[in-house]
Design an enzyme around this catalytic site. Sequence first.
Site, mmCIF file in Angstrom:
data_model
loop_
_atom_site.group_PDB
_atom_site.id
_atom_site.type_symbol
_atom_site.label_atom_id
_atom_site.label_comp_id
_atom_site.label_asym_id
_atom_site.label_seq_id
_atom_site.Cartn_x
_atom_site.Cartn_y
_atom_site.Cartn_z
ATOM 1 N N GLY A 29 0.821 -1.211 0.000
ATOM 2 C CA GLY A 29 0.000 0.000 0.000
ATOM 3 C C GLY A 29 0.852 1.258 0.000
ATOM 4 N N SER A 30 0.191 2.397 -0.039
ATOM 5 C CA SER A 30 0.927 3.662 -0.155
ATOM 6 C C SER A 30 1.675 4.011 1.131
ATOM 7 C CB SER A 30 -0.031 4.790 -0.549
ATOM 8 O OG SER A 30 -1.081 4.910 0.384
ATOM 9 N N ASP A 81 2.798 -2.946 8.407
ATOM 10 C CA ASP A 81 1.782 -2.903 7.351
ATOM 11 C C ASP A 81 0.797 -1.767 7.625
ATOM 12 O OD1 ASP A 81 0.364 -3.597 5.093
ATOM 13 O OD2 ASP A 81 -0.095 -5.640 5.736
ATOM 14 N N GLY A 82 0.086 -1.366 6.597
ATOM 15 C CA GLY A 82 -0.931 -0.336 6.720
ATOM 16 C C GLY A 82 -2.300 -0.946 6.987
ATOM 17 N N GLY A 97 -5.863 -2.732 -1.197
ATOM 18 C CA GLY A 97 -4.924 -2.918 -2.301
ATOM 19 C C GLY A 97 -4.897 -4.350 -2.815
ATOM 20 N N GLU A 103 -0.609 -10.487 3.109
ATOM 21 C CA GLU A 103 -0.406 -9.660 4.313
ATOM 22 C C GLU A 103 -0.816 -10.424 5.572
ATOM 23 O OE1 GLU A 103 -1.158 -5.276 2.283
ATOM 24 O OE2 GLU A 103 -2.853 -6.378 3.074
#
Length: 218
Positions: A29-30, A81-82, A97, A103
């Site tokens: 992810g961003s 992680d997001g 995403g 993940e």
Amino acid sequence: MAQEDKKRAAAEAALAYVEPGSIVGVGSGSTVNCFIDALAGIKHKIEGAVAGSNASAERLKAHGIAVLDLNNAGDLPVCIDGADEATSNKHLIKGGGAALTREKIIAAASRKFVCIVDDSKIVNTLGKFPLPVEVIPMARSYVARKLTALGGNPAWRQGVITDNGNVILDVHNLKIVDAAALETEINQIVGVVTNGLFARRPADVVLIASDQGVKSLP
Ligand code: 5RP
């Protein structure tokens, strides 16, 4: 502070959790992209990373960080992680995403899961963000009917094939009262690979970036 700056601030704060000489679990992810860019600054201090998506793997490699197979890495000391949503008890929705399965595997194999978010991701109750469910393609309609029976409105994410060759159903309007129970129930539907609820294995640390700086959930 702009959202991009908050993502960068949370990502940089996560560097403190990286153990010297270790293999780091890295999501997707961003916000994680910001973390990968920050990790590049200390790449000589780590052995490498396990990546939560092909996109993360490419970004890690572009920075000269070794990307390792989880099968050869053993348990990881920490993964970063997001999330799309996070609650005060560190339950998450992930998968915006489409990388939720890898993940979730990395989180399961990590002793500590550090989640990095900006303050727009914090919610009282999960579920405003549609819940992503990764599904084996031939089971798409069957699984959609089962998710409808659970009270949700599944929508096929058009044009998206996951890194594992599967499709995503985004489930709108779910009433998520017991996130761990719902996570288990959805995963029991035949054809579901996994869903984006991270409640059975929640985050251990949630770093939230806001205009006031980065703070960790108690
Ligand atoms: C990808 C994810 C991401 O962690 C989530 O979508 C958050 O992404 P971003 O940092 O771009 O907001 O779960 O599957």
